[in-house]
Design an enzyme around this catalytic site. Sequence first.
Site, mmCIF file in Angstrom:
data_model
loop_
_atom_site.group_PDB
_atom_site.id
_atom_site.type_symbol
_atom_site.label_atom_id
_atom_site.label_comp_id
_atom_site.label_asym_id
_atom_site.label_seq_id
_atom_site.Cartn_x
_atom_site.Cartn_y
_atom_site.Cartn_z
ATOM 1 C CD GLU A 136 -60.351 -143.982 -19.925
ATOM 2 O OE1 GLU A 136 -61.026 -144.386 -20.896
ATOM 3 O OE2 GLU A 136 -59.600 -144.706 -19.266
ATOM 4 C CG HIS A 139 -62.742 -142.144 -14.932
ATOM 5 N ND1 HIS A 139 -63.187 -143.345 -14.406
ATOM 6 C CD2 HIS A 139 -61.424 -142.333 -15.179
ATOM 7 C CE1 HIS A 139 -62.183 -144.198 -14.340
ATOM 8 N NE2 HIS A 139 -61.098 -143.615 -14.798
ATOM 9 C CG HIS A 179 -58.578 -143.938 -10.591
ATOM 10 N ND1 HIS A 179 -57.270 -143.947 -11.018
ATOM 11 C CD2 HIS A 179 -59.338 -144.032 -11.721
ATOM 12 C CE1 HIS A 179 -57.232 -144.037 -12.360
ATOM 13 N NE2 HIS A 179 -58.481 -144.080 -12.795
ATOM 14 C CD GLU A 190 -76.738 -139.569 1.426
ATOM 15 O OE1 GLU A 190 -75.629 -139.733 1.953
ATOM 16 O OE2 GLU A 190 -77.094 -138.506 0.923
ATOM 17 C CG HIS A 236 -60.108 -148.207 -14.140
ATOM 18 N ND1 HIS A 236 -59.606 -148.289 -15.417
ATOM 19 C CD2 HIS A 236 -60.003 -146.889 -13.800
ATOM 20 C CE1 HIS A 236 -59.195 -147.102 -15.806
ATOM 21 N NE2 HIS A 236 -59.433 -146.233 -14.848
HETATM 22 O O1 2HA Z 1 -55.242 -141.720 -16.228
HETATM 23 O O2 2HA Z 1 -58.001 -142.501 -15.174
HETATM 24 O O3 2HA Z 1 -58.680 -144.288 -16.974
HETATM 25 C C1 2HA Z 1 -56.508 -141.347 -16.512
HETATM 26 C C2 2HA Z 1 -57.414 -142.462 -16.218
HETATM 27 C C3 2HA Z 1 -57.565 -143.512 -17.226
HETATM 28 ZN ZN ZN Z 2 -59.077 -144.234 -14.780
#
Ligand code: 2HA
Ligand code: ZN
Length: 278
Positions: free
Chosen positions: A117, A141, A143, A171, A212
Amino acid sequence: MSKVLEMAFVQGFIRMANDGWLQGWHERNGGNLSYRIKDEEMDAIRSILSYEGAWHPIGTSVPELGQEFFMVTGSGKYFRNVILDPEDSTGIIELDQRGENYRICWGLVNGGKPTSELPSHLMNHAVKKKASGGKHRVIYHAHTTNVIALTFVLPLRDEVFTRELWEMATECPVVFPDGIGVVEWMVPGGREIAVATSELMKKYDVAIWAHHGMFASGEDFDLTFGLMHTVEKSAEILVKTLSMRPDKLQTITPDNFRDLAGEFQVDLPERFLYEDKG
Ligand code: 2HA
Ligand code: ZN
């Protein structure tokens, strides 16, 4: 231990990656993290990095970040391994002057590459560097389970996600007063999703990728991890609430939010304070 590993920003990066793993947000190689290194931090390590690596295309163009250095997680690397072997799982990259190519200057020692990414990370860095007057340095980032679950049942609109998540914890409007953006499902890893995300990052510090995960931006590791954690905790409360019954018997009202905004001196945009049917 190598001098690079002793640096406070490297230790902070490793701790944040491990904290994310412990939260359950990084199954397998899921998620990625990047940090825009300060000049004074580079001054301490500049002479011990390698400048022999080949240049590789980033996949997008970020001239605003030309010649800057970033610590990044590696493509295909597992967050759970970062703390055990940071020199395998993470690396420091330098961008060329035009912000079109990178080279690896430290880490990723076993033939690794920066996160898949990288275009989204760097385009977000470019936008947030400008919007924050240079203060924002961390893009994360993850998940996040409950936020992802909500992208199957809530309309994929900034107003809806912001308002619903604000309502779940007092909050929240103080922690993310600008709100949250939502990107509908797109193919990850490329320039197109990077452009869509960085557009939202002009307005928000958080962007949700439907089905995602999430992107968060902040000044340092504590603030950025704390932001991700706060949004995901709020999503968990909403998932629990919706699991008990589909409606709310009582909640925080638009006028309650206006009172909160006055007391905590935050601006809460009126477009998030619409009258709700409950
Ligand atoms: O595998 O999270 O979006 C890495 C990620 C791709
Ligand atoms: Zn991801």
